[in-house]
Design an enzyme around this catalytic site. Structure first.
Site, PDB file in Angstrom:
ATOM      1  N   CYS A 119       0.817  -1.227   0.000  1.00 56.77           N
ATOM      2  CA  CYS A 119       0.000   0.000   0.000  1.00 56.77           C
ATOM      3  C   CYS A 119       0.847   1.271   0.000  1.00 56.77           C
ATOM      4  O   CYS A 119       0.331   2.356  -0.265  1.00 56.77           O
ATOM      5  CB  CYS A 119      -0.949   0.008   1.192  1.00 56.77           C
ATOM      6  SG  CYS A 119      -2.126  -1.346   1.146  1.00 56.77           S
ATOM      7  N   HIS A 254      -3.404   7.471   2.730  1.00 58.95           N
ATOM      8  CA  HIS A 254      -3.772   6.161   2.187  1.00 58.95           C
ATOM      9  C   HIS A 254      -5.155   5.818   2.705  1.00 58.95           C
ATOM     10  O   HIS A 254      -5.454   5.997   3.884  1.00 58.95           O
ATOM     11  CB  HIS A 254      -2.740   5.122   2.623  1.00 58.95           C
ATOM     12  CG  HIS A 254      -3.148   3.719   2.309  1.00 58.95           C
ATOM     13  ND1 HIS A 254      -3.626   3.349   1.071  1.00 58.95           N
ATOM     14  CD2 HIS A 254      -3.168   2.585   3.074  1.00 58.95           C
ATOM     15  CE1 HIS A 254      -3.910   2.053   1.087  1.00 58.95           C
ATOM     16  NE2 HIS A 254      -3.644   1.573   2.289  1.00 58.95           N
ATOM     17  N   ASN A 284     -10.089  -0.002   0.153  1.00 62.33           N
ATOM     18  CA  ASN A 284      -8.624   0.093   0.141  1.00 62.33           C
ATOM     19  C   ASN A 284      -8.110  -0.426  -1.202  1.00 62.33           C
ATOM     20  O   ASN A 284      -8.175  -1.631  -1.467  1.00 62.33           O
ATOM     21  CB  ASN A 284      -8.066  -0.724   1.310  1.00 62.33           C
ATOM     22  CG  ASN A 284      -6.548  -0.633   1.400  1.00 62.33           C
ATOM     23  OD1 ASN A 284      -5.884  -0.177   0.487  1.00 62.33           O
ATOM     24  ND2 ASN A 284      -6.007  -1.102   2.513  1.00 62.33           N
TER      25      ASN A 284
HETATM   26  N1  COA Z   1     -18.563  -8.694   9.033  1.00 61.62           N
HETATM   27  C1  COA Z   1     -19.081  -8.987  10.232  1.00 61.62           C
HETATM   28  N2  COA Z   1     -18.336  -9.396  11.273  1.00 61.62           N
HETATM   29  C2  COA Z   1     -17.009  -9.487  11.087  1.00 61.62           C
HETATM   30  C3  COA Z   1     -16.402  -9.196   9.856  1.00 61.62           C
HETATM   31  C4  COA Z   1     -17.230  -8.791   8.804  1.00 61.62           C
HETATM   32  N3  COA Z   1     -16.751  -8.467   7.581  1.00 61.62           N
HETATM   33  N4  COA Z   1     -15.076  -9.398   9.979  1.00 61.62           N
HETATM   34  C5  COA Z   1     -14.852  -9.791  11.246  1.00 61.62           C
HETATM   35  N5  COA Z   1     -16.018  -9.865  11.909  1.00 61.62           N
HETATM   36  C6  COA Z   1     -16.243 -10.240  13.309  1.00 61.62           C
HETATM   37  C7  COA Z   1     -15.156 -11.166  13.841  1.00 61.62           C
HETATM   38  O1  COA Z   1     -15.413 -12.492  13.495  1.00 61.62           O
HETATM   39  C8  COA Z   1     -15.265 -10.913  15.320  1.00 61.62           C
HETATM   40  O2  COA Z   1     -16.354 -11.625  15.813  1.00 61.62           O
HETATM   41  P1  COA Z   1     -16.264 -12.356  17.249  1.00 61.62           P
HETATM   42  O3  COA Z   1     -16.067 -11.238  18.227  1.00 61.62           O
HETATM   43  O4  COA Z   1     -17.581 -13.046  17.346  1.00 61.62           O
HETATM   44  O5  COA Z   1     -15.084 -13.250  17.150  1.00 61.62           O
HETATM   45  C9  COA Z   1     -15.630  -9.439  15.413  1.00 61.62           C
HETATM   46  O6  COA Z   1     -16.156  -9.074  14.118  1.00 61.62           O
HETATM   47  C10 COA Z   1     -14.438  -8.564  15.729  1.00 61.62           C
HETATM   48  O7  COA Z   1     -13.374  -8.933  14.879  1.00 61.62           O
HETATM   49  P2  COA Z   1     -12.002  -8.169  14.893  1.00 61.62           P
HETATM   50  O8  COA Z   1     -11.127  -8.692  13.799  1.00 61.62           O
HETATM   51  O9  COA Z   1     -11.444  -8.183  16.278  1.00 61.62           O
HETATM   52  O10 COA Z   1     -12.510  -6.705  14.549  1.00 61.62           O
HETATM   53  P3  COA Z   1     -11.782  -5.345  14.661  1.00 61.62           P
HETATM   54  O11 COA Z   1     -12.513  -4.457  15.557  1.00 61.62           O
HETATM   55  O12 COA Z   1     -10.299  -5.493  14.866  1.00 61.62           O
HETATM   56  O13 COA Z   1     -11.973  -4.782  13.175  1.00 61.62           O
HETATM   57  C11 COA Z   1     -10.741  -4.502  11.125  1.00 61.62           C
HETATM   58  C12 COA Z   1     -11.421  -5.492  12.090  1.00 61.62           C
HETATM   59  C13 COA Z   1     -10.099  -5.311  10.026  1.00 61.62           C
HETATM   60  C14 COA Z   1     -11.815  -3.592  10.541  1.00 61.62           C
HETATM   61  C15 COA Z   1      -9.724  -3.680  11.926  1.00 61.62           C
HETATM   62  O14 COA Z   1      -8.851  -4.529  12.643  1.00 61.62           O
HETATM   63  C16 COA Z   1      -8.889  -2.820  11.017  1.00 61.62           C
HETATM   64  O15 COA Z   1      -9.389  -1.898  10.430  1.00 61.62           O
HETATM   65  N6  COA Z   1      -7.572  -3.088  10.914  1.00 61.62           N
HETATM   66  C17 COA Z   1      -6.703  -2.376  10.029  1.00 61.62           C
HETATM   67  C18 COA Z   1      -6.823  -3.013   8.691  1.00 61.62           C
HETATM   68  C19 COA Z   1      -6.210  -2.228   7.596  1.00 61.62           C
HETATM   69  O16 COA Z   1      -6.511  -1.081   7.416  1.00 61.62           O
HETATM   70  N7  COA Z   1      -5.360  -2.897   6.825  1.00 61.62           N
HETATM   71  C20 COA Z   1      -4.775  -2.395   5.665  1.00 61.62           C
HETATM   72  C21 COA Z   1      -3.600  -1.547   5.970  1.00 61.62           C
HETATM   73  S1  COA Z   1      -2.807  -1.152   4.472  1.00 61.62           S
END
Ligand code: COA
Length: 327
Positions: A119, A254, A284
Protein backbone atom coordinates in the site's frame (compact mmCIF):
# COMPACT_ATOMS: atom_id res chain seq x y z
CA UNK A 1 26.10 31.26 -13.04
CA UNK A 2 23.16 29.22 -11.73
CA UNK A 3 20.59 31.25 -9.79
CA UNK A 4 20.90 30.13 -6.12
CA UNK A 5 17.29 31.07 -5.44
CA UNK A 6 15.99 28.61 -8.02
CA UNK A 7 15.84 24.83 -7.62
CA UNK A 8 15.20 21.89 -9.91
CA UNK A 9 12.08 20.18 -8.60
CA UNK A 10 9.60 17.47 -9.62
CA UNK A 11 6.35 19.36 -10.19
CA UNK A 12 2.96 17.64 -10.43
CA UNK A 13 1.47 18.66 -13.78
CA UNK A 14 -1.33 16.13 -14.32
CA UNK A 15 -3.46 13.49 -12.61
CA UNK A 16 -5.59 10.66 -13.98
CA UNK A 17 -7.65 7.76 -12.69
CA UNK A 18 -9.35 4.57 -13.80
CA UNK A 19 -11.97 2.65 -11.83
CA UNK A 20 -13.51 -0.64 -12.99
CA UNK A 21 -17.09 -0.37 -14.16
CA UNK A 22 -18.43 -2.89 -11.65
CA UNK A 23 -19.42 -1.40 -8.29
CA UNK A 24 -19.97 -3.79 -5.37
CA UNK A 25 -21.84 -2.32 -2.41
CA UNK A 26 -21.68 -3.60 1.16
CA UNK A 27 -25.16 -5.04 0.62
CA UNK A 28 -23.81 -6.92 -2.43
CA UNK A 29 -20.94 -8.27 -0.30
CA UNK A 30 -23.44 -9.42 2.34
CA UNK A 31 -25.06 -11.65 -0.30
CA UNK A 32 -21.88 -13.77 -0.57
CA UNK A 33 -20.16 -13.24 2.79
CA UNK A 34 -21.46 -13.36 6.40
CA UNK A 35 -21.28 -9.59 6.94
CA UNK A 36 -23.45 -6.47 6.98
CA UNK A 37 -23.40 -2.88 5.78
CA UNK A 38 -23.52 -1.76 9.42
CA UNK A 39 -20.44 -3.78 10.46
CA UNK A 40 -18.34 -2.65 7.48
CA UNK A 41 -19.43 1.00 7.74
CA UNK A 42 -18.87 1.25 11.48
CA UNK A 43 -15.43 -0.41 11.51
CA UNK A 44 -14.02 1.01 8.26
CA UNK A 45 -16.17 3.75 6.69
CA UNK A 46 -16.33 1.69 3.48
CA UNK A 47 -19.68 1.73 1.62
CA UNK A 48 -18.67 0.25 -1.75
CA UNK A 49 -15.70 -0.85 -3.86
CA UNK A 50 -15.00 -1.45 -7.55
CA UNK A 51 -14.08 -4.98 -8.71
CA UNK A 52 -12.26 -5.51 -11.99
CA UNK A 53 -13.55 -7.52 -14.96
CA UNK A 54 -11.06 -10.02 -16.46
CA UNK A 55 -9.71 -7.49 -18.99
CA UNK A 56 -9.22 -4.82 -16.29
CA UNK A 57 -5.72 -5.84 -15.21
CA UNK A 58 -3.17 -3.68 -13.37
CA UNK A 59 -1.51 -2.86 -16.70
CA UNK A 60 -4.79 -2.03 -18.45
CA UNK A 61 -6.04 0.21 -15.66
CA UNK A 62 -2.61 1.77 -15.09
CA UNK A 63 -2.38 2.67 -18.78
CA UNK A 64 -5.83 4.28 -18.75
CA UNK A 65 -5.01 6.34 -15.64
CA UNK A 66 -1.61 7.24 -17.12
CA UNK A 67 -3.15 8.32 -20.43
CA UNK A 68 -5.50 10.66 -18.58
CA UNK A 69 -2.65 12.16 -16.53
CA UNK A 70 -0.65 12.83 -19.72
CA UNK A 71 -3.71 14.40 -21.36
CA UNK A 72 -4.33 16.60 -18.30
CA UNK A 73 -0.75 17.86 -18.57
CA UNK A 74 -0.88 18.21 -22.37
CA UNK A 75 2.14 15.93 -22.84
CA UNK A 76 2.53 13.60 -25.82
CA UNK A 77 3.43 10.00 -24.83
CA UNK A 78 6.69 10.08 -26.84
CA UNK A 79 7.92 12.96 -24.68
CA UNK A 80 7.70 10.92 -21.48
CA UNK A 81 10.97 10.00 -19.74
CA UNK A 82 9.99 7.18 -17.37
CA UNK A 83 7.11 5.16 -15.94
CA UNK A 84 7.01 3.76 -12.40
CA UNK A 85 4.13 1.50 -11.36
CA UNK A 86 3.49 0.66 -7.71
CA UNK A 87 1.61 -2.64 -7.65
CA UNK A 88 1.35 -5.88 -5.68
CA UNK A 89 -0.97 -7.41 -8.27
CA UNK A 90 1.00 -7.24 -11.56
CA UNK A 91 -0.25 -8.91 -14.75
CA UNK A 92 2.90 -11.04 -14.82
CA UNK A 93 6.01 -11.65 -12.68
CA UNK A 94 7.81 -10.13 -15.65
CA UNK A 95 7.86 -8.10 -17.77
CA UNK A 96 6.88 -5.34 -15.42
CA UNK A 97 3.45 -3.71 -15.43
CA UNK A 98 5.25 -0.47 -16.31
CA UNK A 99 6.49 -1.74 -19.70
CA UNK A 100 2.98 -2.93 -20.58
CA UNK A 101 1.78 0.57 -19.72
CA UNK A 102 4.60 1.99 -21.87
CA UNK A 103 3.50 -0.08 -24.87
CA UNK A 104 -0.18 0.76 -24.40
CA UNK A 105 0.59 4.49 -24.23
CA UNK A 106 3.12 4.53 -27.05
CA UNK A 107 5.66 6.09 -24.69
CA UNK A 108 8.50 4.91 -26.92
CA UNK A 109 11.21 7.05 -25.35
CA UNK A 110 10.46 6.15 -21.72
CA UNK A 111 11.88 3.40 -19.51
CA UNK A 112 9.72 1.66 -16.93
CA UNK A 113 9.79 -0.55 -13.85
CA UNK A 114 7.56 -1.63 -10.98
CA UNK A 115 7.85 -1.02 -7.26
CA UNK A 116 6.69 -3.60 -4.72
CA UNK A 117 5.93 -1.83 -1.46
CA UNK A 118 2.26 -2.89 -1.07
CA UNK A 119 0.00 0.00 0.00
CA UNK A 120 3.03 2.32 0.26
CA UNK A 121 3.93 1.67 -3.40
CA UNK A 122 2.81 5.08 -4.65
CA UNK A 123 4.79 7.01 -2.00
CA UNK A 124 7.87 4.85 -2.68
CA UNK A 125 7.37 5.47 -6.42
CA UNK A 126 7.11 9.23 -5.88
CA UNK A 127 10.32 9.17 -3.87
CA UNK A 128 12.26 7.33 -6.57
CA UNK A 129 10.81 9.56 -9.30
CA UNK A 130 11.76 12.65 -7.29
CA UNK A 131 15.37 11.44 -7.03
CA UNK A 132 15.48 10.63 -10.77
CA UNK A 133 14.25 14.11 -11.65
CA UNK A 134 16.37 16.03 -9.14
CA UNK A 135 19.52 14.20 -10.29
CA UNK A 136 18.86 15.31 -13.87
CA UNK A 137 18.43 11.76 -15.20
CA UNK A 138 14.95 12.40 -16.64
CA UNK A 139 12.66 15.35 -17.34
CA UNK A 140 9.36 13.58 -16.63
CA UNK A 141 8.04 10.53 -14.79
CA UNK A 142 4.58 9.03 -14.77
CA UNK A 143 4.01 7.56 -11.29
CA UNK A 144 1.12 5.10 -11.19
CA UNK A 145 -0.53 2.97 -8.54
CA UNK A 146 -2.62 0.17 -10.03
CA UNK A 147 -4.12 -2.78 -8.18
CA UNK A 148 -6.55 -5.66 -8.61
CA UNK A 149 -6.80 -6.92 -5.03
CA UNK A 150 -10.06 -8.71 -5.90
CA UNK A 151 -7.79 -11.37 -7.50
CA UNK A 152 -5.92 -12.08 -4.23
CA UNK A 153 -8.78 -11.78 -1.74
CA UNK A 154 -9.86 -14.82 0.22
CA UNK A 155 -13.66 -14.61 0.07
CA UNK A 156 -13.86 -17.17 2.87
CA UNK A 157 -12.22 -14.63 5.21
CA UNK A 158 -14.79 -11.94 6.02
CA UNK A 159 -12.21 -10.05 8.08
CA UNK A 160 -10.26 -9.09 4.94
CA UNK A 161 -12.39 -9.55 1.79
CA UNK A 162 -14.70 -6.64 2.60
CA UNK A 163 -11.84 -4.14 2.96
CA UNK A 164 -10.28 -3.94 -0.50
CA UNK A 165 -11.11 -2.76 -4.02
CA UNK A 166 -9.55 -2.33 -7.47
CA UNK A 167 -8.48 0.76 -9.40
CA UNK A 168 -5.62 2.89 -10.67
CA UNK A 169 -4.38 6.44 -10.22
CA UNK A 170 -1.53 8.30 -11.89
CA UNK A 171 0.38 11.55 -11.57
CA UNK A 172 2.78 13.14 -14.03
CA UNK A 173 5.87 14.74 -12.50
CA UNK A 174 7.90 17.14 -14.64
CA UNK A 175 11.25 18.79 -13.95
CA UNK A 176 10.92 22.53 -13.46
CA UNK A 177 13.28 25.24 -12.25
CA UNK A 178 11.28 26.95 -9.51
CA UNK A 179 11.72 29.46 -6.70
CA UNK A 180 12.48 27.96 -3.29
CA UNK A 181 8.87 28.53 -2.22
CA UNK A 182 7.55 27.38 -5.60
CA UNK A 183 5.74 24.20 -6.64
CA UNK A 184 7.03 20.64 -6.49
CA UNK A 185 7.83 17.70 -4.28
CA UNK A 186 9.39 19.11 -1.12
CA UNK A 187 10.36 15.87 0.63
CA UNK A 188 9.70 12.16 0.92
CA UNK A 189 10.37 9.90 3.92
CA UNK A 190 10.36 6.11 3.55
CA UNK A 191 10.47 3.27 6.10
CA UNK A 192 10.11 -0.49 6.33
CA UNK A 193 10.28 -3.09 9.09
CA UNK A 194 10.47 -6.67 7.81
CA UNK A 195 10.05 -8.01 11.35
CA UNK A 196 6.37 -7.13 10.94
CA UNK A 197 6.02 -9.08 7.65
CA UNK A 198 3.70 -11.67 9.19
CA UNK A 199 0.90 -9.24 10.12
CA UNK A 200 -0.02 -8.42 6.48
CA UNK A 201 1.10 -10.58 3.57
CA UNK A 202 0.13 -12.73 0.58
CA UNK A 203 0.64 -16.44 1.31
CA UNK A 204 2.01 -17.33 -2.11
CA UNK A 205 3.65 -16.06 -5.32
CA UNK A 206 4.69 -17.24 -8.78
CA UNK A 207 7.97 -18.37 -7.22
CA UNK A 208 6.12 -20.88 -5.04
CA UNK A 209 4.79 -24.21 -6.37
CA UNK A 210 1.00 -24.18 -7.03
CA UNK A 211 0.43 -21.23 -4.71
CA UNK A 212 -0.72 -17.98 -6.33
CA UNK A 213 -1.66 -16.75 -2.85
CA UNK A 214 -4.27 -14.87 -0.88
CA UNK A 215 -4.06 -11.80 1.29
CA UNK A 216 -3.71 -12.61 5.01
CA UNK A 217 -3.95 -9.95 7.71
CA UNK A 218 -3.95 -9.57 11.46
CA UNK A 219 -6.19 -6.51 11.35
CA UNK A 220 -5.81 -5.60 15.01
CA UNK A 221 -2.02 -5.61 14.83
CA UNK A 222 -2.00 -3.54 11.64
CA UNK A 223 -4.37 -1.07 13.24
CA UNK A 224 -2.22 -0.91 16.39
CA UNK A 225 0.89 0.10 14.41
CA UNK A 226 -0.80 2.27 11.77
CA UNK A 227 -1.67 5.48 13.61
CA UNK A 228 1.67 5.63 15.47
CA UNK A 229 3.88 4.92 12.45
CA UNK A 230 1.89 7.19 10.11
CA UNK A 231 1.89 10.06 12.59
CA UNK A 232 5.66 9.63 12.90
CA UNK A 233 6.14 9.81 9.13
CA UNK A 234 3.90 12.86 8.91
CA UNK A 235 5.77 14.68 11.68
CA UNK A 236 9.05 13.84 9.98
CA UNK A 237 7.80 15.55 6.80
CA UNK A 238 6.73 18.65 8.74
CA UNK A 239 10.01 18.89 10.67
CA UNK A 240 12.13 18.45 7.54
CA UNK A 241 10.35 21.43 5.96
CA UNK A 242 10.14 23.58 9.11
CA UNK A 243 6.35 23.50 8.88
CA UNK A 244 3.54 22.80 11.34
CA UNK A 245 0.19 21.13 10.77
CA UNK A 246 -1.33 24.63 10.43
CA UNK A 247 0.66 25.07 7.18
CA UNK A 248 -0.88 21.98 5.59
CA UNK A 249 -3.79 22.73 3.26
CA UNK A 250 -4.70 19.09 2.61
CA UNK A 251 -3.88 15.69 4.04
CA UNK A 252 -4.35 12.99 1.40
CA UNK A 253 -3.87 9.75 3.35
CA UNK A 254 -3.77 6.16 2.19
CA UNK A 255 -7.41 5.10 2.14
CA UNK A 256 -7.43 1.89 4.21
CA UNK A 257 -9.83 2.68 6.97
CA UNK A 258 -11.70 5.80 8.08
CA UNK A 259 -10.77 5.19 11.72
CA UNK A 260 -7.04 5.17 10.88
CA UNK A 261 -7.48 8.31 8.74
CA UNK A 262 -9.33 10.06 11.59
CA UNK A 263 -6.70 8.93 14.10
CA UNK A 264 -3.82 10.45 12.12
CA UNK A 265 -5.81 13.65 11.40
CA UNK A 266 -6.61 14.01 15.09
CA UNK A 267 -2.99 13.46 16.20
CA UNK A 268 -1.96 16.15 13.71
CA UNK A 269 -4.72 18.46 14.87
CA UNK A 270 -6.09 18.80 11.33
CA UNK A 271 -9.83 19.49 11.00
CA UNK A 272 -11.72 16.83 8.95
CA UNK A 273 -12.50 19.49 6.27
CA UNK A 274 -8.80 19.41 5.29
CA UNK A 275 -8.56 15.63 4.94
CA UNK A 276 -9.45 13.98 1.61
CA UNK A 277 -11.50 10.81 2.09
CA UNK A 278 -12.47 8.38 -0.69
CA UNK A 279 -12.36 5.11 1.27
CA UNK A 280 -16.17 5.14 1.38
CA UNK A 281 -16.33 4.87 -2.44
CA UNK A 282 -13.16 2.92 -3.34
CA UNK A 283 -12.35 0.85 -0.19
CA UNK A 284 -8.62 0.09 0.14
CA UNK A 285 -7.06 0.07 -3.33
CA UNK A 286 -3.52 -0.29 -1.93
CA UNK A 287 -0.94 1.57 -4.06
CA UNK A 288 -3.74 3.16 -6.11
CA UNK A 289 -5.52 4.75 -3.16
CA UNK A 290 -3.51 7.98 -2.79
CA UNK A 291 -3.40 8.93 -6.49
CA UNK A 292 -7.14 8.13 -6.73
CA UNK A 293 -7.90 10.41 -3.77
CA UNK A 294 -5.50 13.13 -4.90
CA UNK A 295 -6.92 13.16 -8.43
CA UNK A 296 -10.49 13.34 -7.11
CA UNK A 297 -9.71 16.40 -4.98
CA UNK A 298 -7.78 18.10 -7.82
CA UNK A 299 -10.60 17.37 -10.30
CA UNK A 300 -13.37 18.78 -8.07
CA UNK A 301 -11.35 21.92 -7.31
CA UNK A 302 -10.71 21.30 -3.59
CA UNK A 303 -6.94 21.12 -4.07
CA UNK A 304 -5.74 24.29 -5.79
CA UNK A 305 -2.43 25.43 -7.30
CA UNK A 306 -0.04 26.74 -4.64
CA UNK A 307 -1.49 24.63 -1.83
CA UNK A 308 0.58 22.34 0.37
CA UNK A 309 -0.45 18.69 0.35
CA UNK A 310 0.75 15.97 2.69
CA UNK A 311 0.54 12.32 1.62
CA UNK A 312 1.04 9.29 3.89
CA UNK A 313 0.73 5.53 3.52
CA UNK A 314 1.36 2.26 5.32
CA UNK A 315 1.17 -1.27 4.01
CA UNK A 316 2.47 -4.83 4.00
CA UNK A 317 6.13 -5.13 4.95
CA UNK A 318 5.45 -3.23 6.97
CA UNK A 319 6.30 -0.31 4.73
CA UNK A 320 5.29 3.27 5.42
CA UNK A 321 6.17 6.82 4.50
CA UNK A 322 5.13 10.35 3.67
CA UNK A 323 5.51 12.88 0.88
CA UNK A 324 5.04 16.63 1.01
CA UNK A 325 4.36 18.68 -2.10
CA UNK A 326 3.23 22.08 -3.22
CA UNK A 327 0.85 22.01 -6.16
N1 COA B 1 -18.56 -8.69 9.03
C1 COA B 1 -19.08 -8.99 10.23
N2 COA B 1 -18.34 -9.40 11.27
C2 COA B 1 -17.01 -9.49 11.09
C3 COA B 1 -16.40 -9.20 9.86
C4 COA B 1 -17.23 -8.79 8.80
N3 COA B 1 -16.75 -8.47 7.58
N4 COA B 1 -15.08 -9.40 9.98
C5 COA B 1 -14.85 -9.79 11.25
N5 COA B 1 -16.02 -9.86 11.91
C6 COA B 1 -16.24 -10.24 13.31
C7 COA B 1 -15.16 -11.17 13.84
O1 COA B 1 -15.41 -12.49 13.50
C8 COA B 1 -15.27 -10.91 15.32
O2 COA B 1 -16.35 -11.63 15.81
P1 COA B 1 -16.26 -12.36 17.25
O3 COA B 1 -16.07 -11.24 18.23
O4 COA B 1 -17.58 -13.05 17.35
O5 COA B 1 -15.08 -13.25 17.15
C9 COA B 1 -15.63 -9.44 15.41
O6 COA B 1 -16.16 -9.07 14.12
C10 COA B 1 -14.44 -8.56 15.73
O7 COA B 1 -13.37 -8.93 14.88
P2 COA B 1 -12.00 -8.17 14.89
O8 COA B 1 -11.13 -8.69 13.80
O9 COA B 1 -11.44 -8.18 16.28
O10 COA B 1 -12.51 -6.70 14.55
P3 COA B 1 -11.78 -5.34 14.66
O11 COA B 1 -12.51 -4.46 15.56
O12 COA B 1 -10.30 -5.49 14.87
O13 COA B 1 -11.97 -4.78 13.17
C11 COA B 1 -10.74 -4.50 11.13
C12 COA B 1 -11.42 -5.49 12.09
C13 COA B 1 -10.10 -5.31 10.03
C14 COA B 1 -11.82 -3.59 10.54
C15 COA B 1 -9.72 -3.68 11.93
O14 COA B 1 -8.85 -4.53 12.64
C16 COA B 1 -8.89 -2.82 11.02
O15 COA B 1 -9.39 -1.90 10.43
N6 COA B 1 -7.57 -3.09 10.91
C17 COA B 1 -6.70 -2.38 10.03
C18 COA B 1 -6.82 -3.01 8.69
C19 COA B 1 -6.21 -2.23 7.60
O16 COA B 1 -6.51 -1.08 7.42
N7 COA B 1 -5.36 -2.90 6.82
C20 COA B 1 -4.77 -2.39 5.66
C21 COA B 1 -3.60 -1.55 5.97
S1 COA B 1 -2.81 -1.15 4.47
Amino acid sequence: MPDKNRLRRAVLTGTGTYLPEKIVTNADMALQVDTSDDWITERTGIKQRHFAAPHETAAFMGAEAGRRALEAAGMAPEQLGAIIVGTSTPDQAFPSTAVHVQAALGATNAYGFDIAAACSGFIFGLSVADAMIRSGQVESVLVIGSEVYSRILNFADRGTCVLFGDGAGAVLLQARDVEKDGAGLLSTHLHSDGRLAEILYVDGAVGQPDKPGHLVMNGREVFRHAVTLLSGAVNEALAANSLTAADIDWLVPHQANKRIIDGVGKKLGLPPERVVVTVDKHANTSAASIPLALAAAVADGRIKPGQIVLLEALGGGLTWGSALLRL
